[in-house]
Write an enzyme that holds these catalytic residues in place. Structure first.
Site, PDB file in Angstrom:
ATOM      1  N   GLU A   1       0.809  -1.208   0.000  1.00  0.00           N
ATOM      2  CA  GLU A   1       0.000   0.000   0.000  1.00  0.00           C
ATOM      3  C   GLU A   1       0.849   1.267   0.000  1.00  0.00           C
ATOM      4  OE1 GLU A   1      -4.036  -1.344   2.193  1.00  0.00           O
ATOM      5  OE2 GLU A   1      -2.388  -1.016   3.553  1.00  0.00           O
TER       6      GLU A   1
ATOM      7  N   CYS B   1       3.455   8.493   1.395  1.00  0.00           N
ATOM      8  CA  CYS B   1       4.042   7.496   2.288  1.00  0.00           C
ATOM      9  C   CYS B   1       4.134   6.185   1.522  1.00  0.00           C
ATOM     10  CB  CYS B   1       3.125   7.368   3.508  1.00  0.00           C
ATOM     11  SG  CYS B   1       3.627   6.096   4.657  1.00  0.00           S
TER      12      CYS B   1
ATOM     13  N   CYS C   1       6.739  -7.568   6.804  1.00  0.00           N
ATOM     14  CA  CYS C   1       7.900  -7.096   7.567  1.00  0.00           C
ATOM     15  C   CYS C   1       8.340  -8.206   8.502  1.00  0.00           C
ATOM     16  CB  CYS C   1       7.504  -5.854   8.374  1.00  0.00           C
ATOM     17  SG  CYS C   1       8.903  -4.993   9.121  1.00  0.00           S
TER      18      CYS C   1
ATOM     19  N   CYS D   1       7.091  -5.695  15.374  1.00  0.00           N
ATOM     20  CA  CYS D   1       6.760  -4.709  16.403  1.00  0.00           C
ATOM     21  C   CYS D   1       5.336  -5.005  16.879  1.00  0.00           C
ATOM     22  CB  CYS D   1       6.885  -3.292  15.853  1.00  0.00           C
ATOM     23  SG  CYS D   1       8.568  -2.919  15.311  1.00  0.00           S
TER      24      CYS D   1
ATOM     25  N   CYS E   1       2.033  -3.024  15.469  1.00  0.00           N
ATOM     26  CA  CYS E   1       1.990  -2.662  14.051  1.00  0.00           C
ATOM     27  C   CYS E   1       1.223  -3.699  13.245  1.00  0.00           C
ATOM     28  CB  CYS E   1       3.425  -2.553  13.521  1.00  0.00           C
ATOM     29  SG  CYS E   1       3.499  -2.233  11.751  1.00  0.00           S
TER      30      CYS E   1
ATOM     31  N   SER F   1      12.339   6.089   7.476  1.00  0.00           N
ATOM     32  CA  SER F   1      12.061   5.744   8.863  1.00  0.00           C
ATOM     33  C   SER F   1      12.513   4.315   9.141  1.00  0.00           C
ATOM     34  CB  SER F   1      10.557   5.875   9.134  1.00  0.00           C
ATOM     35  OG  SER F   1      10.254   5.417  10.436  1.00  0.00           O
TER      36      SER F   1
ATOM     37  N   SER G   1      12.176   4.956  14.943  1.00  0.00           N
ATOM     38  CA  SER G   1      11.042   4.562  15.782  1.00  0.00           C
ATOM     39  C   SER G   1      11.552   4.229  17.181  1.00  0.00           C
ATOM     40  CB  SER G   1      10.358   3.341  15.162  1.00  0.00           C
ATOM     41  OG  SER G   1       9.807   3.700  13.920  1.00  0.00           O
ATOM     42  N   LEU G   2      11.436   5.188  18.074  1.00  0.00           N
ATOM     43  CA  LEU G   2      11.969   4.997  19.434  1.00  0.00           C
ATOM     44  C   LEU G   2      10.940   4.287  20.318  1.00  0.00           C
ATOM     45  CD1 LEU G   2      14.318   5.569  21.411  1.00  0.00           C
ATOM     46  CD2 LEU G   2      13.243   7.763  21.918  1.00  0.00           C
TER      47      LEU G   2
ATOM     48  N   ASN H   1      -2.801   3.962  16.270  1.00  0.00           N
ATOM     49  CA  ASN H   1      -3.929   3.671  15.383  1.00  0.00           C
ATOM     50  C   ASN H   1      -4.308   2.210  15.519  1.00  0.00           C
ATOM     51  OD1 ASN H   1      -4.260   6.245  14.008  1.00  0.00           O
ATOM     52  ND2 ASN H   1      -2.182   5.842  13.267  1.00  0.00           N
TER      53      ASN H   1
ATOM     54  N   CYS I   1      -0.950   5.646  10.081  1.00  0.00           N
ATOM     55  CA  CYS I   1       0.332   4.994  10.390  1.00  0.00           C
ATOM     56  C   CYS I   1       0.104   3.636  11.033  1.00  0.00           C
ATOM     57  CB  CYS I   1       1.132   5.785  11.420  1.00  0.00           C
ATOM     58  SG  CYS I   1       1.279   7.482  11.056  1.00  0.00           S
TER      59      CYS I   1
HETATM   60  N1  SAH Z   1       9.845   0.005   9.621  1.00  0.00           N
HETATM   61  C1  SAH Z   1       9.908   1.437   9.699  1.00  0.00           C
HETATM   62  C2  SAH Z   1       8.701   2.107   9.046  1.00  0.00           C
HETATM   63  C3  SAH Z   1       7.449   1.722   9.760  1.00  0.00           C
HETATM   64  S1  SAH Z   1       5.983   2.661   9.676  1.00  0.00           S
HETATM   65  C4  SAH Z   1       9.979   1.847  11.155  1.00  0.00           C
HETATM   66  O1  SAH Z   1       9.800   0.999  12.025  1.00  0.00           O
HETATM   67  O2  SAH Z   1      10.241   3.009  11.436  1.00  0.00           O
HETATM   68  C5  SAH Z   1       6.270   4.247  10.307  1.00  0.00           C
HETATM   69  C6  SAH Z   1       5.939   4.491  11.771  1.00  0.00           C
HETATM   70  O3  SAH Z   1       4.611   4.078  12.161  1.00  0.00           O
HETATM   71  C7  SAH Z   1       6.900   3.781  12.696  1.00  0.00           C
HETATM   72  O4  SAH Z   1       7.342   4.687  13.663  1.00  0.00           O
HETATM   73  C8  SAH Z   1       6.017   2.746  13.321  1.00  0.00           C
HETATM   74  O5  SAH Z   1       6.516   2.304  14.557  1.00  0.00           O
HETATM   75  C9  SAH Z   1       4.692   3.469  13.437  1.00  0.00           C
HETATM   76  N2  SAH Z   1       3.541   2.595  13.682  1.00  0.00           N
HETATM   77  C10 SAH Z   1       3.445   1.273  13.429  1.00  0.00           C
HETATM   78  N3  SAH Z   1       2.230   0.809  13.801  1.00  0.00           N
HETATM   79  C11 SAH Z   1       1.542   1.867  14.296  1.00  0.00           C
HETATM   80  C12 SAH Z   1       0.219   2.037  14.786  1.00  0.00           C
HETATM   81  N4  SAH Z   1      -0.629   1.009  14.827  1.00  0.00           N
HETATM   82  N5  SAH Z   1      -0.149   3.255  15.199  1.00  0.00           N
HETATM   83  C13 SAH Z   1       0.705   4.305  15.107  1.00  0.00           C
HETATM   84  N6  SAH Z   1       1.950   4.219  14.626  1.00  0.00           N
HETATM   85  C14 SAH Z   1       2.379   3.009  14.216  1.00  0.00           C
END
Ligand code: SAH
Length: 382
Positions: free
Chosen positions: A93, A106, A113, A117, A120, A214, A236-237, A313, A356
């Site tokens: 997407e 985006c 992946c 996480c 996600c 990111s 992504s901290l 989200n 996101c």
């Molecule tokens: N793999 C990369 C890009 C991921 S998506 C990364 O980890 O940075 C971009 C951002 O969305 C990341 O910071 C990720 O942690 C965040 N993200 C993932 N799931 C989410 C959710 N359900 N709600 C809000 N942010 C989310």
């Protein structure tokens, strides 16, 4: 016969080498790039300033293969989401977010992946495959074409009768973020050339500050990226300490926070960058207390860092909840009071699952539309 070469996504030097191998002049490569990326033309017969016999050669030995759009949706807030087909049963997407002064696209770097996480949606479908360089730049190409087509249709239909609110919105891709599906640094080999084409004068010609990668924190690849690209970096901290980050972002067990931050500051030094953006998803009762905010501030204080708080989200099957708005504001204020730059990300496209972390690449085959994890079968990890 040799398979035709997909010219889309070929790095400038490779395109030039290919053109030379066809017995043509190097400047033809630049002309091709101009047609492909600046003009958005995909058919060789429409590239009118190319010599006729060169066009014939192109038609025989090359093509321009774009991902196929299988579904397009528009949110009530103007956000667009496109579902693109990678292969027969795999989809990914991309999302366009129009704002007053910028249009952010985006894009995805992988189908699925590996990183798992816990909050996600993409993680739930497991890992499928890396996107090719052509599929990565193809997203930007397609979004530009679709937005342009929309503009033309709108202009034809309304002939200037648009509402003032709509007119203020940017409807072109001015910024690209690699924040869709996948971990871009886990697909380094295809992502880096794609970044090159996004920045190249003869490619999409975007400024390095308008392209953001990111990462969840693949430390060795951050060092490698520092040598090979200079786009803006977001990390992504999501937690101020290793115990919690191990749980939320499991790659932290391999590359803990201290190492990750070292890599970030190194990246800025090497690239003469302005700052690193730290993304922090706000999970109710998990990582959102004022004490945790103060701990984040201690980690980042004195460094060129920005914190972007992302309200969680939700998606089907998750047990997390979004932190309440006042809790998010308090968290931001704790950071601001300690001299850090902190913003709260506005949530967009929730009604079309385009926000996101909600990108799950619903898989389409000829007869069914189901959630990725149910269809992909063999590719899903337990
Ligand atoms: N793999 C990369 C890009 C991921 S998506 C990364 O980890 O940075 C971009 C951002 O969305 C990341 O910071 C990720 O942690 C965040 N993200 C993932 N799931 C989410 C959710 N359900 N709600 C809000 N942010 C989310």
């Amino acid at each position: 016969m040799e398979a035709p070469v997909n010219l889309l996504g070929l790095p400038p030097r490779e395109l030039e080498a290919w053109v030379l191998s066809m017995g043509s002049q190097p400047f033809r490569a630049r002309q091709l790039q101009h047609w492909l990326y600046k003009r958005g033309v995909e058919r060789f017969e429409d590239m009118t300033d190319l010599a006729r016999d060169f066009r014939a050669q192109l038609a025989e030995h090359a093509n321009v293969r774009l991902p196929e759009i299988v579904l397009a949706r528009q949110s009530a807030d103007g956000t667009r989401k496109w579902l693109l087909r990678a292969d027969a049963s795999q989809a990914f997407e991309m999302v366009f977010i129009p704002e007053a002064e910028r249009g952010t696209l985006c894009i995805s770097s992988q189908v699925g992946c590996v990183l798992d996480c816990s909050f996600c949606a993409t993680a739930q479908q497991g890992f499928n495959r890396n996107l090719s360089t052509a599929e990565i730049v193809g997203q930007v190409w397609l979004a530009a074409r679709e937005l342009e087509r929309e503009q033309r249709e709108r202009a034809a239909a309304a002939a200037g009768a648009e509402s003032a609110a709509a007119v203020r919105e940017e409807r072109q891709v001015t910024n690209v973020v690699l924040m869709g599906m996948g971990e871009p640094l886990a697909n380094f080999r295809n992502v880096v050339p794609a970044l090159g084409i996004l920045l190249d004068d003869f490619g999409f010609d975007l400024s390095r500050r308008r392209v953001t990668l990111s990462t969840s924190g693949l430390v060795p690849q951050i060092y490698k990226l520092a040598q090979e690209s200079n786009v803006a970096l977001a990390v992504s901290l999501h937690a101020p300490d290793d115990a919690l980050r191990n749980e939320l972002v499991p790659i932290n067990r391999k590359h803990p926070i201290a190492e990750l931050l070292q890599a970030c500051w190194h990246y800025l030094d090497e690239q003469n960058g302005r700052s690193v953006t730290f993304e922090y998803v706000m999970l109710d009762g998990v990582n959102d207390s004022p004490a945790q905010a103060r701990a984040v501030a201690r980690l980042l204080k004195g460094h060129p860092a920005k914190v972007n708080l992302i309200p969680f989200n939700p998606f089907p099957g998750t047990h997390y909840r979004r932190s309440p708005a006042p809790v998010i504001q308090r968290f931001r204020d704790e950071l601001l009071q300690r001299g850090l730059l902190a913003t709260i990300r506005r949530t967009r496209g929730e009604d079309i699952a385009a926000a996101c972390g909600q990108l799950a690449g619903r898989v389409i085959d000829r007869t069914t539309v189901r959630l990725g994890s149910k269809v992909i079968g063999v590719a899903v990890q337990p």
